[in-house]
Enzyme design. Structure first.
Site, PDB file in Angstrom:
ATOM      1  N   SER A 276       8.898  52.232-102.349  1.00 42.12           N
ATOM      2  CA  SER A 276      10.052  51.349-102.557  1.00 42.12           C
ATOM      3  C   SER A 276      10.594  51.560-103.965  1.00 42.12           C
ATOM      4  O   SER A 276      11.791  51.828-104.160  1.00 42.12           O
ATOM      5  CB  SER A 276       9.631  49.888-102.394  1.00 42.12           C
ATOM      6  OG  SER A 276       8.780  49.732-101.294  1.00 42.12           O
TER       7      SER A 276
ATOM      8  N   TYR B 214       1.309  51.984 -94.811  1.00 48.58           N
ATOM      9  CA  TYR B 214       2.042  51.139 -95.762  1.00 48.58           C
ATOM     10  C   TYR B 214       2.618  49.956 -94.976  1.00 48.58           C
ATOM     11  O   TYR B 214       3.552  50.119 -94.195  1.00 48.58           O
ATOM     12  CB  TYR B 214       3.143  51.959 -96.445  1.00 48.58           C
ATOM     13  CG  TYR B 214       3.894  51.254 -97.559  1.00 48.58           C
ATOM     14  CD1 TYR B 214       3.679  49.918 -97.903  1.00 48.58           C
ATOM     15  CD2 TYR B 214       4.848  51.942 -98.301  1.00 48.58           C
ATOM     16  CE1 TYR B 214       4.382  49.306 -98.931  1.00 48.58           C
ATOM     17  CE2 TYR B 214       5.562  51.333 -99.332  1.00 48.58           C
ATOM     18  CZ  TYR B 214       5.326  50.021 -99.642  1.00 48.58           C
ATOM     19  OH  TYR B 214       6.039  49.414-100.654  1.00 48.58           O
TER      20      TYR B 214
ATOM     21  N   LYS C 216      -1.930  50.047 -97.602  1.00 42.57           N
ATOM     22  CA  LYS C 216      -1.288  49.371 -98.735  1.00 42.57           C
ATOM     23  C   LYS C 216      -0.615  48.152 -98.148  1.00 42.57           C
ATOM     24  O   LYS C 216       0.276  48.275 -97.306  1.00 42.57           O
ATOM     25  CB  LYS C 216      -0.273  50.298 -99.377  1.00 42.57           C
ATOM     26  CG  LYS C 216       0.718  49.619-100.311  1.00 42.57           C
ATOM     27  CD  LYS C 216       1.426  50.668-101.155  1.00 42.57           C
ATOM     28  CE  LYS C 216       2.769  50.223-101.690  1.00 42.57           C
ATOM     29  NZ  LYS C 216       2.769  48.953-102.386  1.00 42.57           N
TER      30      LYS C 216
ATOM     31  N   GLY D 246      -0.613  45.193-102.627  1.00 46.23           N
ATOM     32  CA  GLY D 246       0.813  45.473-102.836  1.00 46.23           C
ATOM     33  C   GLY D 246       1.525  44.514-103.772  1.00 46.23           C
ATOM     34  O   GLY D 246       2.179  44.948-104.714  1.00 46.23           O
TER      35      GLY D 246
ATOM     36  N   ASP E 219       2.212  42.633-106.822  1.00 44.00           N
ATOM     37  CA  ASP E 219       1.637  42.686-108.177  1.00 44.00           C
ATOM     38  C   ASP E 219       1.287  41.275-108.663  1.00 44.00           C
ATOM     39  O   ASP E 219       0.407  41.101-109.500  1.00 44.00           O
ATOM     40  CB  ASP E 219       2.639  43.324-109.149  1.00 44.00           C
ATOM     41  CG  ASP E 219       3.140  44.669-108.644  1.00 44.00           C
ATOM     42  OD1 ASP E 219       2.615  45.146-107.623  1.00 44.00           O
ATOM     43  OD2 ASP E 219       4.050  45.223-109.270  1.00 44.00           O
ATOM     44  N   GLU E 220       2.034  40.290-108.153  1.00 44.92           N
ATOM     45  CA  GLU E 220       1.846  38.894-108.560  1.00 44.92           C
ATOM     46  C   GLU E 220       0.465  38.363-108.171  1.00 44.92           C
ATOM     47  O   GLU E 220       0.020  37.325-108.661  1.00 44.92           O
ATOM     48  CB  GLU E 220       2.893  37.994-107.876  1.00 44.92           C
ATOM     49  CG  GLU E 220       4.336  38.330-108.184  1.00 44.92           C
ATOM     50  CD  GLU E 220       4.899  39.454-107.302  1.00 44.92           C
ATOM     51  OE1 GLU E 220       4.120  40.234-106.712  1.00 44.92           O
ATOM     52  OE2 GLU E 220       6.127  39.544-107.214  1.00 44.92           O
TER      53      GLU E 220
ATOM     54  N   GLY F   8       4.938  48.372-108.422  1.00 45.73           N
ATOM     55  CA  GLY F   8       6.136  48.824-109.113  1.00 45.73           C
ATOM     56  C   GLY F   8       6.227  48.286-110.529  1.00 45.73           C
ATOM     57  O   GLY F   8       6.634  48.999-111.452  1.00 45.73           O
TER      58      GLY F   8
HETATM   59  O1  SI3 Z   1       7.022  51.199-104.636  1.00 43.17           O
HETATM   60  C1  SI3 Z   1       6.339  50.666-103.813  1.00 43.17           C
HETATM   61  O2  SI3 Z   1       6.209  51.147-102.695  1.00 43.17           O
HETATM   62  C2  SI3 Z   1       5.701  49.427-104.181  1.00 43.17           C
HETATM   63  O3  SI3 Z   1       5.154  49.296-105.236  1.00 43.17           O
HETATM   64  C3  SI3 Z   1       5.726  48.293-103.349  1.00 43.17           C
HETATM   65  C4  SI3 Z   1       5.169  47.123-104.078  1.00 43.17           C
HETATM   66  O4  SI3 Z   1       4.450  46.367-103.190  1.00 43.17           O
HETATM   67  C5  SI3 Z   1       6.289  46.373-104.742  1.00 43.17           C
HETATM   68  N1  SI3 Z   1       7.139  45.822-103.729  1.00 43.17           N
HETATM   69  C6  SI3 Z   1       8.440  46.132-103.664  1.00 43.17           C
HETATM   70  C7  SI3 Z   1       9.187  45.589-102.498  1.00 43.17           C
HETATM   71  O5  SI3 Z   1       9.004  46.804-104.497  1.00 43.17           O
HETATM   72  C8  SI3 Z   1       5.698  45.391-105.700  1.00 43.17           C
HETATM   73  O6  SI3 Z   1       5.109  46.152-106.727  1.00 43.17           O
HETATM   74  C9  SI3 Z   1       6.759  44.489-106.289  1.00 43.17           C
HETATM   75  O7  SI3 Z   1       7.701  45.265-106.996  1.00 43.17           O
HETATM   76  C10 SI3 Z   1       6.147  43.463-107.225  1.00 43.17           C
HETATM   77  O8  SI3 Z   1       5.121  42.775-106.591  1.00 43.17           O
HETATM   78  C11 SI3 Z   1       7.206  42.495-107.785  1.00 43.17           C
HETATM   79  O9  SI3 Z   1       7.597  41.589-106.811  1.00 43.17           O
END
Ligand code: SI3
Length: 294
Positions: A46, A135, A163, A188, A190-191, A207
């Site tokens: 994503s 995923y 994931k 997945g 991050d929170e 992310g």
């Molecule tokens: O890039 C990716 O595939 C991810 O890192 C997915 C990941 O679960 C992220 N979700 C999305 C929808 O981007 C999370 O890292 C997310 O950015 C984070 O929890 C903030 O809400």
């Protein structure tokens, strides 16, 4: 399977000034993370905007990153796409350039049945000898991975984990129970990295890790040492930052701007993902300052 346990950065997309994918910029970003010492990278998910890129562009970025960090970082290539054919092509390429594993969302847009998703994933699994990571991100794909399908696929040696990007740590724990001891749960959201670790995750792919990898590594280390209160303390700090990040017009645009402030230009997100308006730049600078001074 230990090589898949730890902090994996879902790496941001890398474009040049014209909005074309930039292998040079991808190498620089990957190098930055290798020098920090994270476990690995998750490419073209994503955050990496894989769904907004052509098969050719995705190959270029993966190849560049492999040239830069092969042997130093574990690289998981997200090869998910709407068409099974594209996924297979990306998988064969990923294996040829030495990726450590592949991962895929279910096929999107056509509201594929559970049987269809199973066949889609199976075709991908069968097309290489690489480990495969499902995923699960129903908020974006609309497909809810059932415990039955997870259990069926997890029986194969090549299917090493999932994931899981849902708010439910109960679901995470159930997936772990079904997958078994050797089945890796990649947290997945991050929170809730600490919550995910407590309920059975052994790795995280995120992310927002990209702008604060050290904080996630700290969480992981505290957890490994049994310092749960300290891990929770860092998670709360991280969540303050995430709350600010997600309030911008786009999370990815905000992360990319923060990286730019640190001398790593990855361009702006590709349309239709919004870039950050100039009126928000001072807020981004303040947030960058806050992260660097935690
Ligand atoms: O890039 C990716 O595939 C991810 O890192 C997915 C990941 O679960 C992220 N979700 C999305 C929808 O981007 C999370 O890292 C997310 O950015 C984070 O929890 C903030 O809400």
């Amino acid at each position: 399977l230990n090589k898949f346990k730890g902090v994996f950065i879902a790496m941001n997309s890398c474009y040049d000034e014209q909005g074309e994918v930039s292998p040079e910029r991808a190498k620089k970003l990957a190098r930055h993370y290798a020098d920090i010492g994270v476990k690995g990278l998750y490419l073209a998910g994503s955050t990496g905007e894989g769904m907004l890129q052509s098969v050719e562009e995705r190959k270029q970025i993966l190849q560049a990153v492999m040239e830069e960090v092969r042997g130093e970082l574990i690289v998981i290539a997200h090869i998910g796409a709407a068409s099974t054919r594209d996924c297979v092509e990306l998988t064969v390429h990923a294996e040829s350039v030495g990726a450590d594993a592949i991962s895929a969302v279910p096929s999107i847009y056509y509201r594929i049945s559970e049987k269809g998703v199973e066949e889609h994933w199976q075709a991908i699994i069968d097309s290489s000898s690489l480990p495969f990571i499902m995923y699960h991100i129903p908020a974006t794909t609309g497909f809810h991975l059932s415990k039955d399908l997870l259990g069926k696929l997890a029986k194969q040696d090549k299917v090493i984990g999932v994931k899981i990007t849902t708010d439910s740590t109960y679901e995470l724990q159930q997936f772990k129970r079904i997958g078994g001891e050797d089945f890796i749960l990649f947290n997945g959201p991050d929170e809730q990295y600490v919550a995910g670790l407590i309920m059975g995750a052994e790795a995280g792919i995120g992310g927002t890790y990209g702008v604060m990898p050290e904080l996630f590594m700290k969480i992981e280390q505290c957890f490994a040492e049994g310092k749960i209160a300290e891990a929770q303390h860092w998670q709360i700090k991280v969540n303050e930052i995430i709350t600010e990040l997600v309030a911008f017009p786009s999370l990815y645009g905000a992360s990319k701007l923060i990286l730019k402030l640190r001398g790593i230009d990855t361009g702006i997100p590709r349309m239709p993902i919004s870039p950050i308006p100039e009126s928000d730049y001072s807020k981004i600078e303040a947030l960058n300052h806050k992260i660097l001074h935690y």
